[in-house]
Write a protein that holds these residues in place. Structure first.
Motif, PDB file in Angstrom:
ATOM      1  N   LYS A  50       0.829  -1.219   0.000  1.00 12.72           N
ATOM      2  CA  LYS A  50       0.000   0.000   0.000  1.00 12.72           C
ATOM      3  C   LYS A  50       0.861   1.266   0.000  1.00 12.72           C
ATOM      4  O   LYS A  50       0.626   2.179  -0.786  1.00 12.72           O
ATOM      5  CB  LYS A  50      -0.928   0.033   1.236  1.00 12.72           C
ATOM      6  N   THR A  51       1.854   1.311   0.881  1.00 10.97           N
ATOM      7  CA  THR A  51       2.657   2.538   0.972  1.00 10.97           C
ATOM      8  C   THR A  51       3.508   2.715  -0.286  1.00 10.97           C
ATOM      9  O   THR A  51       3.660   3.838  -0.785  1.00 10.97           O
ATOM     10  CB  THR A  51       3.550   2.514   2.236  1.00 10.97           C
ATOM     11  N   THR A  52       4.000   1.603  -0.824  1.00  8.35           N
ATOM     12  CA  THR A  52       4.795   1.692  -2.061  1.00  8.35           C
ATOM     13  C   THR A  52       3.926   2.220  -3.206  1.00  8.35           C
ATOM     14  O   THR A  52       4.343   3.107  -3.969  1.00  8.35           O
ATOM     15  CB  THR A  52       5.379   0.304  -2.426  1.00  8.35           C
ATOM     16  N   ARG A 106       6.182   5.184  10.647  1.00  6.18           N
ATOM     17  CA  ARG A 106       7.168   4.918   9.588  1.00  6.18           C
ATOM     18  C   ARG A 106       6.607   5.158   8.194  1.00  6.18           C
ATOM     19  O   ARG A 106       7.294   5.715   7.333  1.00  6.18           O
ATOM     20  CB  ARG A 106       7.668   3.473   9.682  1.00  6.18           C
ATOM     21  N   ASP A 107       5.343   4.726   7.953  1.00  8.66           N
ATOM     22  CA  ASP A 107       4.775   4.928   6.621  1.00  8.66           C
ATOM     23  C   ASP A 107       4.596   6.419   6.341  1.00  8.66           C
ATOM     24  O   ASP A 107       4.870   6.898   5.241  1.00  8.66           O
ATOM     25  CB  ASP A 107       3.434   4.192   6.484  1.00  8.66           C
ATOM     26  N   ALA A 108       4.134   7.158   7.375  1.00  8.72           N
ATOM     27  CA  ALA A 108       3.947   8.607   7.191  1.00  8.72           C
ATOM     28  C   ALA A 108       5.282   9.257   6.864  1.00  8.72           C
ATOM     29  O   ALA A 108       5.364  10.112   5.973  1.00  8.72           O
ATOM     30  CB  ALA A 108       3.333   9.217   8.462  1.00  8.72           C
ATOM     31  N   ILE A 121      -6.582   7.259   2.096  1.00 11.94           N
ATOM     32  CA  ILE A 121      -6.462   6.696   3.443  1.00 11.94           C
ATOM     33  C   ILE A 121      -5.774   5.351   3.298  1.00 11.94           C
ATOM     34  O   ILE A 121      -6.254   4.481   2.562  1.00 11.94           O
ATOM     35  CB  ILE A 121      -7.867   6.499   4.061  1.00 11.94           C
ATOM     36  N   GLU A 122      -4.638   5.174   3.959  1.00 12.76           N
ATOM     37  CA  GLU A 122      -4.023   3.838   4.013  1.00 12.76           C
ATOM     38  C   GLU A 122      -4.475   3.193   5.307  1.00 12.76           C
ATOM     39  O   GLU A 122      -4.104   3.619   6.400  1.00 12.76           O
ATOM     40  CB  GLU A 122      -2.489   3.892   3.952  1.00 12.76           C
ATOM     41  N   ASN A 123      -5.299   2.164   5.186  1.00 13.50           N
ATOM     42  CA  ASN A 123      -5.849   1.530   6.380  1.00 13.50           C
ATOM     43  C   ASN A 123      -4.795   0.637   7.050  1.00 13.50           C
ATOM     44  O   ASN A 123      -3.758   0.337   6.461  1.00 13.50           O
ATOM     45  CB  ASN A 123      -7.104   0.721   6.004  1.00 13.50           C
TER      46      ASN A 123
HETATM   47 MG   LIG Z   1       2.112   0.748   4.676  1.00 11.64          MG
END
Ligand SMILES: [Mg+2]
Ligand SMILES: Nc1nc2c(ncn2[C@@H]2O[C@H](COP(=O)(O)OP(=O)(O)OP(=O)(O)O)[C@@H](O)[C@H]2O)c(=O)[nH]1
Length: 222
Positions: free
Chosen positions: A42-44, A70-72, A115-117
């Protein structure tokens, strides 16, 4: 002792989600909710979406994680507003959490909120956040049987990204069969096989989401 029934909590969530939907719609913001197992990419995907789209529209990201920012942090250098929600143990975001952070966001300036859940294929499917639609992300390394085993999220989504197709030669993943099974669960799903890291298939996904955002702002102007 206080006892909460899941049904009552879901009803409260539905009311709050309706309010969020009103906020998105008043501000002509396309809101999407990315849902997958942990590590599906998702983050990628988001990093690549921001590279492609942040120059042409104003995007903000709401990052849901049980712990850590970390993702933020990964997304902050993309020059967009990133808000982290730590659920402190909860396995999904709910509409109340989203309502809480919407108050802090420059809504009048935004065209899209992603929104990344929390990484989880099960609970996030149950919770309406007021988003325009959910996007499920399935990755090749999870195995071909996941849509059949976790059908709810595929039923609830508007589009499904099959990520990490660059790994297909190293696995027993059956792409055509998986696509057929996903279509059996939800014949209206748009399906995008991609490799977020290598770039294959990303053009079709980016142009679809761009069109969805344009469609939302056009319908607001009518
Ligand atoms: Mg992520
Ligand atoms: N081979 C390959 N690896 C990928 C691809 N997309 C993501 N990855 C890798 O998969 C791992 C997890 O990616 P993330 O983007 O952090 O996944 P996520 O869904 O955001 O993870 P959580 O937020 O923890 O649920 C990282 O090591 C990525 O580099 C892809 O298309 N191909």
């Amino acid at each position: 002792m206080k006892v909460f029934m899941a049904r009552d909590l879901l009803q409260t969530n539905a009311g709050m989600a309706q309010r969020n939907r009103g906020v998105f719609s008043r501000h002509n913001i396309l809101a999407i909710n990315l849902i997958s197992s942990p590590g599906a990419g998702k983050t990628t995907l988001l990093e690549k979406m921001l590279d492609a789209l942040a120059g042409e529209m104003n995007i903000a990201v709401i990052e849901g994680d049980i712990y850590t920012s970390r993702d933020a942090q990964r997304l902050e250098d993309k020059g967009v507003e990133v808000i982290q929600i730590n659920t402190a143990g909860a396995c999904h975001l709910d509409a109340g959490m989203i309502a809480g952070v919407l108050k802090e966001m420059p809504l009048e300036k935004l065209d899209m909120i992603v929104i990344e859940n929390v990484g989880n294929l099960v609970c996030p499917a149950e919770f309406d956040l007021g988003e325009d639609f959910k996007i499920s992300v399935l990755s090749v390394s999870e195995g071909s049987d996941k849509p059949a085993k976790y059908p709810l999220i595929f039923r609830q989504s508007r589009a499904c990204i099959i990520n990490k197709i660059d790994l297909i030669p190293y696995t027993d993943f059956q792409l055509e069969q998986v696509i057929d099974e996903i279509k059996d669960i939800n014949g209206n799903l748009e399906i995008f096989p991609v490799s977020a890291t290598k770039g294959d298939g990303m053009g079709a996904w980016i142009s679809w989401i761009r069109d969805m955002q344009k469609g939302k702002s056009r319908s607001a102007g009518e």
